[in-house]
Design an enzyme around this catalytic site. Structure first.
Site, PDB file in Angstrom:
ATOM      1  N   GLN A  61      50.988  47.550  38.998  1.00  0.00           N
ATOM      2  CA  GLN A  61      51.093  46.258  39.661  1.00  0.00           C
ATOM      3  C   GLN A  61      52.167  45.426  38.981  1.00  0.00           C
ATOM      4  O   GLN A  61      52.198  45.324  37.754  1.00  0.00           O
ATOM      5  CB  GLN A  61      49.749  45.533  39.589  1.00  0.00           C
ATOM      6  N   THR A  62      53.055  44.842  39.769  1.00  0.00           N
ATOM      7  CA  THR A  62      54.006  43.864  39.254  1.00  0.00           C
ATOM      8  C   THR A  62      53.545  42.488  39.697  1.00  0.00           C
ATOM      9  O   THR A  62      52.930  42.329  40.753  1.00  0.00           O
ATOM     10  CB  THR A  62      55.428  44.133  39.773  1.00  0.00           C
ATOM     11  N   ASN A  63      53.861  41.484  38.880  1.00  0.00           N
ATOM     12  CA  ASN A  63      53.428  40.126  39.217  1.00  0.00           C
ATOM     13  C   ASN A  63      54.427  39.135  38.627  1.00  0.00           C
ATOM     14  O   ASN A  63      55.073  39.417  37.610  1.00  0.00           O
ATOM     15  CB  ASN A  63      52.021  39.863  38.674  1.00  0.00           C
ATOM     16  N   TRP A  79      37.994  42.741  36.719  1.00  0.00           N
ATOM     17  CA  TRP A  79      38.571  42.652  38.060  1.00  0.00           C
ATOM     18  C   TRP A  79      39.432  43.858  38.412  1.00  0.00           C
ATOM     19  O   TRP A  79      39.809  44.038  39.580  1.00  0.00           O
ATOM     20  CB  TRP A  79      39.389  41.367  38.204  1.00  0.00           C
ATOM     21  N   GLU A  95      55.671  34.151  33.755  1.00  0.00           N
ATOM     22  CA  GLU A  95      55.321  35.491  33.272  1.00  0.00           C
ATOM     23  C   GLU A  95      55.809  36.530  34.276  1.00  0.00           C
ATOM     24  O   GLU A  95      55.761  36.308  35.490  1.00  0.00           O
ATOM     25  CB  GLU A  95      53.802  35.599  33.094  1.00  0.00           C
ATOM     26  N   ARG A 101      51.371  36.786  42.766  1.00  0.00           N
ATOM     27  CA  ARG A 101      52.515  37.336  43.499  1.00  0.00           C
ATOM     28  C   ARG A 101      52.569  38.856  43.277  1.00  0.00           C
ATOM     29  O   ARG A 101      53.589  39.415  42.939  1.00  0.00           O
ATOM     30  CB  ARG A 101      53.821  36.675  43.043  1.00  0.00           C
ATOM     31  N   GLU A 161      51.723  45.976  35.049  1.00  0.00           N
ATOM     32  CA  GLU A 161      50.342  46.231  34.639  1.00  0.00           C
ATOM     33  C   GLU A 161      49.815  47.466  35.356  1.00  0.00           C
ATOM     34  O   GLU A 161      49.839  47.520  36.592  1.00  0.00           O
ATOM     35  CB  GLU A 161      49.443  45.043  34.979  1.00  0.00           C
ATOM     36  N   ASP A 213      55.268  40.659  34.955  1.00  0.00           N
ATOM     37  CA  ASP A 213      54.331  41.704  34.525  1.00  0.00           C
ATOM     38  C   ASP A 213      54.605  43.072  35.116  1.00  0.00           C
ATOM     39  O   ASP A 213      54.861  43.199  36.324  1.00  0.00           O
ATOM     40  CB  ASP A 213      52.905  41.362  34.986  1.00  0.00           C
TER      41      ASP A 213
END
Length: 251
Positions: free
Chosen positions: A102-104, A177, A89, A113, A93, A91
């Site tokens: 946020q990137t992941n 969260w 995935e 990550r 977000e 992301d």
């Protein structure tokens, strides 16, 4: 003009996924609104799965200030309506509406990550462009055509790299969260435009690989380093307890 608009229509590339009446499309198919209230959020997904591409959307996050509301645009190998387990995935977000994205990267695992950025503009006041380049060499996250993060293919070093077909999803939902939701500000409405993108459908196999050689110029990489210095607020690679093997190479 009508033909040009039709090329960018939501219906050419995407389908409704979830949210019932919390999902809406304008009459021309050029803008989608996803609404979040106490009863539900909403989401949509691409019609096809892809092996590589430059995936593009224009997005405006909800204007009303709150934590806990996640506005997302991402690629995933996870099947619809199932526990994803370990999967791939990529992301974007927004966690709340304070302007931090946020990137992941999930690399056949549970992710973790994260790299986060306090953007240089207010993403709730206008539409901005968010892109994910994914090919056999690298993954690049871009905001308004400026690269902000790169994740290289290091399979030769024994580090996994997304290789399974993935589809696109976009959604608005709430997550404990990511903060506390101020429900007095509801409904929260995220807007999406410009649905066209360049990608290789998984069904094509290796018949379209030009995207695999898409590179960025030195000027763009220099700008990426500048923007990372100025706007990155969290980097998993900078934390000894969260750093992973690829951190030594994704610089």
């Amino acid at each position: 003009m009508q033909e040009s608009l039709a090329q960018y229509s939501f219906y050419n590339f995407y389908n409704y996924l979830w949210g019932s009446n919390h999902f809406s499309v304008d009459s021309r198919g050029t803008e989608v609104q996803l609404l979040m209230d106490k009863s539900s959020g909403a989401g949509f997904r691409s019609k096809l799965d892809y092996n590589s591409g430059l995936f593009h959307i224009r997005m405006k996050i909800p204007e009303r200030r709150t934590g806990g509301i996640v506005t997302s645009f991402y690629l995933t190998s996870a099947p619809d309506n199932q526990d994803p387990g370990n999967h791939y995935e990529l992301d974007f977000e927004f966690l709340g509406t304070n302007g931090t994205v946020q990137t992941n990267v999930y690399n056949n695992d549970g992710g973790h990550r994260e790299q986060s950025f306090k953007l240089w503009f207010n993403p709730s006041q206008d539409f901005h462009t968010y892109e994910i380049l994914w090919n056999s060499r690298q993954i690049v996250f871009l905001v308004d055509y400026i690269p902000i993060r790169v994740f290289y293919n290091n399979r030769a070093r024994g580090i996994d790299y997304p290789w399974k077909p993935m589809h696109i999803e976009a959604s608005v939902w709430n997550a404990d969260w990511s903060g506390t939701v101020d429900w007095s500000q509801a409904p929260f409405i995220a807007r999406f435009q410009d649905f066209q993108f360049k990608a290789c459908p998984a069904s094509y196999g290796n018949r379209c690989n030009r995207i695999n050689y898409l590179e960025f110029g030195n000027g763009q990489w220099q700008k990426m380093q500048q923007y990372r210095r100025l706007y990155m607020t969290y980097d998993y690679c900078a934390q000894p307890n969260t750093a992973k093997p690829e951190c030594a190479f994704n610089k």
